[in-house]
Enzyme design. Structure first.
Site, PDB file in Angstrom:
ATOM      1  CB  SER A  57      35.370  45.508  59.657  1.00 24.68           C
ATOM      2  OG  SER A  57      34.828  45.317  60.912  1.00 24.68           O
ATOM      3  CE  LYS A  69      31.893  42.207  60.040  1.00 26.55           C
ATOM      4  NZ  LYS A  69      31.789  43.013  61.268  1.00 26.55           N
ATOM      5  CD  GLN A  96      30.620  41.311  64.076  1.00 27.13           C
ATOM      6  OE1 GLN A  96      31.612  41.864  63.606  1.00 27.13           O
ATOM      7  NE2 GLN A  96      29.399  41.541  63.621  1.00 27.13           N
TER       8      GLN A  96
END
Length: 401
Positions: free
Chosen positions: A294, A319, A323
């Site tokens: 991420s 990833k 979000q």
């Protein structure tokens, strides 16, 4: 490889963008609630509540309907109750309550992404890449991940221990651990000066104060010129996107850092470096592994593709989505929703692929006997004296100098 990050610890493990509460707040929702009606949904709930052989309350059926909605979305989107929302906000401040391990589904197996530093999971010997086989003597499968997470959340809320049976990565060796939840405090930035005036910085997550703490540390080293800098992003599962961008900006004089693309206007952005930098002329290496995910991948790719640093280690997790935490209707709930995808400075989508290091080191490539001591065994997080990645980074920096 399917990258489905979830947590056993309630620590945030994605790229989080803060959206204003007014954007998706109560006033906004009420506006649509008065305009729309859901007769079919209400009829289904009423019929089940009245006639189904087993009694369900209206609230239980509403919760089931919400859960059903999120099964249509990606695995990173979820409904957060008040406790979960509070835990995520606390984790962004470096403190949370839980077991301290991130998990994922990888090749249809529930897999450990990383245990958090000083967490019950790390102290029990859980390692990145381990496969979760059983929870409390019950077999677990990737298709039942949501049920598994719900059970673990309940044990954490009730301050109860759990027993996990796991298998080591690339091995048939299995082992069991019993862990209890606890308050976990994470210092996202830890640093030490190694031999030969090489700075070592361990960035374990991206919290509210990570950029500020990193700047403080680099400022302490300005009086003593560095021969090199090692930035350790191994087992860093992510965190706040803005912190990853700001940290990349510290090391980059120019160039794109990351680009995001989504359906609504504010989810589409290009982030570029500003001229203000620190330690610009110092050789730099970034350590990554399968537990780097991420936001840590955003930072690693920005430094690699802009030619500022070399990456060393293993391929990262992969990833590539963003979000946002969106405050919900009432009772302190929230929605964690995927609002965008991101690409690296060169436009690469690393989702489910990961970032390839410039210098790849297999975990089994070097034995402990082949490594050399580089720092005192009283260093933070135990000794990294026999860390082959750090040793390789030091050797590369010496060659560059």
């Amino acid at each position: 490889m399917s990258g489905i990050i979830r947590n056993l610890s309630f620590a945030i493990a994605g790229l989080i963008l803060g959206l204003s509460a007014t954007l998706f707040g109560q006033e906004h929702t009420q506006q649509y609630k008065t305009q729309l009606n859901y007769p079919l949904l209400l009829d289904v709930i009423d019929t089940i509540e009245t006639y189904y052989v087993k009694k369900f309350t209206e609230q239980e059926l509403i919760e089931a309907a919400i859960e059903g909605i999120f099964t249509k979305l990606d695995p990173y989107s979820s409904f957060l109750d008040k406790n979960e929302f509070t835990n995520i906000r606390e984790s962004n401040n470096g403190e949370y309550f839980g077991f301290g391990v991130e998990i994922a589904t990888d090749n249809d197996q529930i897999t450990i992404v990383t245990p958090f530093p000083q967490s019950p999971a790390e102290k029990a010997g859980i390692m990145p890449g381990d496969k979760v086989l059983k929870l409390n003597n019950e077999l677990v499968t990737a298709d039942k991940l949501e049920n598994l997470l719900a059970k673990i959340k309940q044990f954490s809320y009730n301050n109860q221990e759990i027993e996990l049976e796991l298998a080591r990565a690339n091995s048939e060796l299995t082992y069991s651990v019993t862990i209890s939840p606890s308050v976990i405090v994470i210092d996202s930035v830890e640093a030490q000066m190694l031999d030969h005036q090489i700075g070592y910085i361990r960035l374990s997550s991206f919290q509210d104060n990570s950029t500020q703490e990193l700047i403080k540390q680099l400022a302490l080293w300005q009086k003593t010129p560095l021969n090199g800098l090692i930035l350790d992003l191994r087992n860093n599962p992510g965190g706040l996107l803005d912190q990853a961008i700001q940290i990349a900006d510290i090391f980059l004089e120019k160039g794109r850092i990351v680009a995001t693309k989504g359906r609504f206007f504010d989810a589409n952005s290009d982030y570029y470096a500003s001229p203000q930098t620190m330690v610009t002329s110092v050789p730099m290496l970034v350590l990554i592994n399968k537990g780097s995910a991420s936001a840590s991948e955003v930072l690693a790719a920005a430094l690699q593709e802009n030619g500022r640093a070399k990456l060393i280690g293993q391929t990262s997790f992969g990833k590539g989505s963003v979000q946002s935490l969106i405050p919900s209707l009432s009772n302190g709930n929230a929605i964690k929703l995927t609002i965008a995808k991101y690409t690296t400075p060169n436009g690469t989508d690393i989702h489910e692929k990961g970032i390839e290091p410039d210098i790849k080191i297999a975990l089994e490539a070097v034995t402990n006997e082949q490594t050399m001591s580089i720092i005192n065994t009283n260093s933070f997080r135990g000794s990294i004296a026999n860390d082959k990645h750090v040793n390789s980074a030091i050797a590369w920096i010496k060659t560059e100098k």
